[in-house]
Design a protein around this motif. Structure first.
Motif, PDB file in Angstrom:
ATOM      1  N   ASP A  84       0.836  -1.202   0.000  1.00  0.00           N
ATOM      2  CA  ASP A  84       0.000   0.000   0.000  1.00  0.00           C
ATOM      3  C   ASP A  84       0.873   1.255   0.000  1.00  0.00           C
ATOM      4  N   GLY A  85       0.634   2.147  -0.935  1.00  0.00           N
ATOM      5  CA  GLY A  85       1.396   3.388  -0.995  1.00  0.00           C
ATOM      6  C   GLY A  85       2.834   3.189  -1.408  1.00  0.00           C
ATOM      7  N   LEU A 130      -2.235   0.463  -4.192  1.00  0.00           N
ATOM      8  CA  LEU A 130      -3.192   1.456  -3.696  1.00  0.00           C
ATOM      9  C   LEU A 130      -4.421   0.726  -3.169  1.00  0.00           C
ATOM     10  N   GLY A 131      -4.470   0.509  -1.858  1.00  0.00           N
ATOM     11  CA  GLY A 131      -5.571  -0.236  -1.274  1.00  0.00           C
ATOM     12  C   GLY A 131      -6.757   0.636  -0.900  1.00  0.00           C
ATOM     13  N   GLY A 132      -7.774  -0.011  -0.348  1.00  0.00           N
ATOM     14  CA  GLY A 132      -8.964   0.701   0.115  1.00  0.00           C
ATOM     15  C   GLY A 132     -10.044   0.833  -0.938  1.00  0.00           C
ATOM     16  N   SER A 133     -11.209   1.287  -0.473  1.00  0.00           N
ATOM     17  CA  SER A 133     -12.362   1.475  -1.354  1.00  0.00           C
ATOM     18  C   SER A 133     -12.912   2.881  -1.187  1.00  0.00           C
ATOM     19  N   PRO A 134     -13.798   3.300  -2.083  1.00  0.00           N
ATOM     20  CA  PRO A 134     -14.487   4.577  -1.858  1.00  0.00           C
ATOM     21  C   PRO A 134     -15.267   4.550  -0.543  1.00  0.00           C
ATOM     22  N   GLN A 184      -3.652  10.870  -2.309  1.00  0.00           N
ATOM     23  CA  GLN A 184      -2.643   9.833  -2.101  1.00  0.00           C
ATOM     24  C   GLN A 184      -1.761   9.671  -3.328  1.00  0.00           C
ATOM     25  N   ILE A 185      -2.382   9.687  -4.493  1.00  0.00           N
ATOM     26  CA  ILE A 185      -1.622   9.539  -5.734  1.00  0.00           C
ATOM     27  C   ILE A 185      -0.794  10.790  -6.009  1.00  0.00           C
ATOM     28  N   ARG A 186      -1.339  11.937  -5.695  1.00  0.00           N
ATOM     29  CA  ARG A 186      -0.599  13.188  -5.914  1.00  0.00           C
ATOM     30  C   ARG A 186       0.692  13.208  -5.092  1.00  0.00           C
ATOM     31  N   VAL A 226       2.639  -2.393 -13.313  1.00  0.00           N
ATOM     32  CA  VAL A 226       1.419  -3.018 -12.794  1.00  0.00           C
ATOM     33  C   VAL A 226       0.922  -2.208 -11.605  1.00  0.00           C
ATOM     34  N   VAL A 227      -0.330  -1.785 -11.662  1.00  0.00           N
ATOM     35  CA  VAL A 227      -0.968  -1.098 -10.537  1.00  0.00           C
ATOM     36  C   VAL A 227      -1.887  -2.106  -9.847  1.00  0.00           C
ATOM     37  N   VAL A 228      -1.700  -2.264  -8.542  1.00  0.00           N
ATOM     38  CA  VAL A 228      -2.507  -3.195  -7.754  1.00  0.00           C
ATOM     39  C   VAL A 228      -3.412  -2.383  -6.836  1.00  0.00           C
ATOM     40  N   THR A 229      -4.710  -2.522  -7.004  1.00  0.00           N
ATOM     41  CA  THR A 229      -5.668  -1.773  -6.202  1.00  0.00           C
ATOM     42  C   THR A 229      -6.695  -2.738  -5.604  1.00  0.00           C
ATOM     43  N   HIS A 230      -7.468  -2.247  -4.650  1.00  0.00           N
ATOM     44  CA  HIS A 230      -8.608  -3.040  -4.192  1.00  0.00           C
ATOM     45  C   HIS A 230      -9.841  -2.669  -5.004  1.00  0.00           C
ATOM     46  N   ALA A 231     -10.159  -1.392  -5.061  1.00  0.00           N
ATOM     47  CA  ALA A 231     -11.333  -0.935  -5.811  1.00  0.00           C
ATOM     48  C   ALA A 231     -10.980  -0.767  -7.283  1.00  0.00           C
ATOM     49  N   PRO A 232     -11.968  -0.864  -8.166  1.00  0.00           N
ATOM     50  CA  PRO A 232     -11.713  -0.637  -9.591  1.00  0.00           C
ATOM     51  C   PRO A 232     -11.722   0.850  -9.927  1.00  0.00           C
TER      52      PRO A 232
END
Length: 220
Positions: A74-75, A88-92, A109-111, A124-130
């Motif tokens: 994460d991050g 980048l974890g988490g959801s809206p 967070q991305i900024r 490769v970007v790994v996220t939880h939410a789409p």
């Protein structure tokens, strides 16, 4: 490099009915979130490769008992076998949970990573939410992040792999395309086979950057 992506639902074949050697072909395992810590700890014990993960919106228990032997990305931006991964974890935000963020919070967070992303754009970007309108749903709990669309448009990662939206929800595409990025829903499991790259042995697994992930209130 063969990568096993996991998310949201524990796979019986990899846990309840695990057979020794079933993970032998993978060079990396990555969780996109919302999986039991004990499941990931089991996999890293049985596998011959690292296990990376991002937190899902239901992974609040990781703060007390994180997956043992696994690495949280994460991050973070890290390189493994010649490929750069951004986590980048988490959801809206929909109910105020610890790993839920507003659209502006995720954009922030991305900024904060922009200088590192400029120098080390992720493969490769790994996220939880789409991303928003790309594999998400209309209900508040399952909308996607607009910032992920902006991230893809600016940095053109080859792949973005997410979870959060279960395949059983219906009207869910496993794989889709946005410009130069292949989007993959990693719910339960998905295998991604990437071409091998020549790698300096000293850089096979190196951390480029790791920021402390923030919760919904901006705390580290």
């Amino acid at each position: 490099m063969k990568i096993l992506f996991l998310s949201d639902e524990e796979c019986p074949a990899l846990w309840d009915y695990y057979v020794p050697g079933r993970l032998a072909d993978y060079q990396l395992i990555i969780s996109c979130g919302d999986l039991k810590a004990s499941y990931l700890s089991f996999l890293v014990t049985m596998a011959r490769c690292p296990v990376f993960y991002v937190r899902g919106n239901h992974d609040t228990g990781y703060a007390v008992q994180p997956p043992e032997g696994c690495d949280c990305i994460d991050g973070g931006i890290l390189e493994y076998n010649g490929y750069r991964f951004l986590g980048l974890g988490g959801s809206p935000r929909y109910s105020g949970g610890k790993y839920q963020f507003t659209q502006s919070q995720m954009r922030g967070q991305i900024r904060r990573l922009r200088w590192k992303l400029h120098s080390y754009p992720p493969d490769v970007v790994v996220t939880h939410a789409p991303p928003r309108h790309m594999g998400d749903q209309d209900d508040p709990a399952h909308v996607g992040f607009e910032a992920f669309v902006e991230l893809m448009a600016k940095y053109s990662p080859g792949w973005l792999v997410h979870g959060h939206v279960h395949m059983r929800y219906g009207r869910v595409e496993r794989v889709r395309q946005y410009r130069n990025t292949t989007l993959i829903n990693g719910c339960e499991r998905f295998v991604l086979d990437l071409p091998d790259r020549e790698v300096d042995p000293k850089k096979k697994n190196r951390l480029i950057w790791r920021a402390k992930p923030r919760d919904q209130d901006g705390n580290n």
